[in-house]
Design a protein around this motif. Structure first.
Motif, mmCIF file in Angstrom:
data_model
loop_
_atom_site.group_PDB
_atom_site.id
_atom_site.type_symbol
_atom_site.label_atom_id
_atom_site.label_comp_id
_atom_site.label_asym_id
_atom_site.label_seq_id
_atom_site.Cartn_x
_atom_site.Cartn_y
_atom_site.Cartn_z
ATOM 1 N N ALA A 144 11.464 -2.002 -0.403
ATOM 2 C CA ALA A 144 10.854 -1.512 0.824
ATOM 3 C C ALA A 144 9.429 -2.056 0.896
ATOM 4 O O ALA A 144 8.789 -2.295 -0.135
ATOM 5 N N VAL A 145 8.946 -2.262 2.104
ATOM 6 C CA VAL A 145 7.603 -2.807 2.312
ATOM 7 C C VAL A 145 6.868 -1.910 3.298
ATOM 8 O O VAL A 145 7.477 -1.371 4.229
ATOM 9 N N GLY A 146 5.576 -1.773 3.084
ATOM 10 C CA GLY A 146 4.829 -0.913 3.999
ATOM 11 C C GLY A 146 3.368 -1.276 4.052
ATOM 12 O O GLY A 146 2.907 -2.208 3.384
ATOM 13 N N TRP A 147 2.672 -0.515 4.866
ATOM 14 C CA TRP A 147 1.242 -0.723 5.073
ATOM 15 C C TRP A 147 0.479 0.582 4.869
ATOM 16 O O TRP A 147 0.918 1.648 5.316
ATOM 17 N N PHE A 148 -0.652 0.450 4.199
ATOM 18 C CA PHE A 148 -1.638 1.512 4.100
ATOM 19 C C PHE A 148 -2.938 0.983 4.692
ATOM 20 O O PHE A 148 -3.109 -0.221 4.864
ATOM 21 N N ARG A 149 -3.837 1.886 4.996
ATOM 22 C CA ARG A 149 -5.152 1.461 5.453
ATOM 23 C C ARG A 149 -6.220 2.379 4.896
ATOM 24 O O ARG A 149 -5.960 3.541 4.571
ATOM 25 N N GLN A 156 11.658 2.102 -3.599
ATOM 26 C CA GLN A 156 12.087 3.288 -2.861
ATOM 27 C C GLN A 156 11.203 3.543 -1.649
ATOM 28 O O GLN A 156 9.986 3.687 -1.775
ATOM 29 N N LEU A 157 11.810 3.628 -0.478
ATOM 30 C CA LEU A 157 11.048 3.922 0.741
ATOM 31 C C LEU A 157 10.319 5.252 0.616
ATOM 32 O O LEU A 157 9.184 5.390 1.076
ATOM 33 N N GLY A 158 10.941 6.217 -0.038
ATOM 34 C CA GLY A 158 10.311 7.524 -0.179
ATOM 35 C C GLY A 158 9.050 7.513 -1.003
ATOM 36 O O GLY A 158 8.202 8.400 -0.868
ATOM 37 N N ASN A 159 8.883 6.528 -1.847
ATOM 38 C CA ASN A 159 7.695 6.463 -2.694
ATOM 39 C C ASN A 159 6.434 6.148 -1.928
ATOM 40 O O ASN A 159 5.331 6.278 -2.473
ATOM 41 N N PHE A 160 6.561 5.753 -0.650
ATOM 42 C CA PHE A 160 5.356 5.471 0.127
ATOM 43 C C PHE A 160 4.564 6.735 0.426
ATOM 44 O O PHE A 160 3.447 6.666 0.936
ATOM 45 N N LEU A 161 5.121 7.885 0.105
ATOM 46 C CA LEU A 161 4.348 9.118 0.158
ATOM 47 C C LEU A 161 3.359 9.197 -1.002
ATOM 48 O O LEU A 161 2.421 9.998 -0.968
ATOM 49 N N TYR A 162 3.542 8.369 -2.000
ATOM 50 C CA TYR A 162 2.722 8.415 -3.207
ATOM 51 C C TYR A 162 2.135 7.028 -3.453
ATOM 52 O O TYR A 162 2.655 6.265 -4.273
ATOM 53 N N PRO A 163 1.056 6.671 -2.749
ATOM 54 C CA PRO A 163 0.527 5.305 -2.830
ATOM 55 C C PRO A 163 0.132 4.876 -4.230
ATOM 56 O O PRO A 163 0.204 3.690 -4.553
ATOM 57 N N ASP A 164 -0.252 5.805 -5.067
ATOM 58 C CA ASP A 164 -0.658 5.428 -6.425
ATOM 59 C C ASP A 164 0.521 4.903 -7.232
ATOM 60 O O ASP A 164 0.327 4.288 -8.283
ATOM 61 N N ASP A 165 1.747 5.146 -6.767
ATOM 62 C CA ASP A 165 2.928 4.730 -7.506
ATOM 63 C C ASP A 165 3.528 3.424 -6.995
ATOM 64 O O ASP A 165 4.567 2.989 -7.487
ATOM 65 N N MET A 166 2.897 2.789 -6.011
ATOM 66 C CA MET A 166 3.435 1.545 -5.467
ATOM 67 C C MET A 166 3.544 0.474 -6.551
ATOM 68 O O MET A 166 2.639 0.308 -7.372
ATOM 69 N N ALA A 167 4.659 -0.263 -6.518
ATOM 70 C CA ALA A 167 4.891 -1.276 -7.548
ATOM 71 C C ALA A 167 4.037 -2.523 -7.324
ATOM 72 O O ALA A 167 3.601 -3.155 -8.288
#
Length: 124
Positions: free
Chosen positions: A33-38, A101-112
């Motif tokens: 999964a891929v996402g964006w934070f700011r 895991q898409l659900g892990n984007f709730l926990y940014p510190d855990d991003m791979a």
């Protein structure tokens, strides 16, 4: 460590549009999964949007839903964040991230995987 590479940031006036891109090695990109934070100036990092590995699921933060669209092209190993109707409060450094895991984007510190960020500035 594998790095994602963002591009497309810049300066735009209120109401304008920008498209951010995030590229990664194919062996990593297609199965994550891929996402964006700011991170706005002086504030904490926050979730913006994420998309599942096959593009079937998308999640958005409430403040951007309806204005931002996340997409991906697995053939090009690239994800995109189309940002429309930009507001001054969208000003931030935007980071691309990937995780199994898409659900892990709730926990940014855990991003791979992370990119180094690209600055978006929206003038009023």
């Amino acid at each position: 460590q594998v790095q994602l590479e963002e591009s497309g940031g810049g300066f735009v006036q209120t109401g304008g549009s920008l498209r951010l891109s995030c590229a990664a090695p194919g062996s990593i990109f297609s199965i994550n999964a891929v996402g964006w934070f700011r991170q706005p100036p002086g504030k904490e990092r926050e979730f913006v949007a994420a998309i599942s590995w096959n593009g079937e699921k998308r999640n958005y933060e409430d403040a951007v839903r309806g204005r931002f669209t996340i997409s991906r092209d697995n053939a090009k190993n690239t994800a995109y964040l189309q940002m429309n109707s930009l507001k001054p409060e969208d000003t931030a450094v935007y980071y691309c991230a990937a995780d199994p895991q898409l659900g892990n984007f709730l926990y940014p510190d855990d991003m791979a995987y992370w990119g180094e960020g690209t600055l978006v500035t929206v003038s009023s």
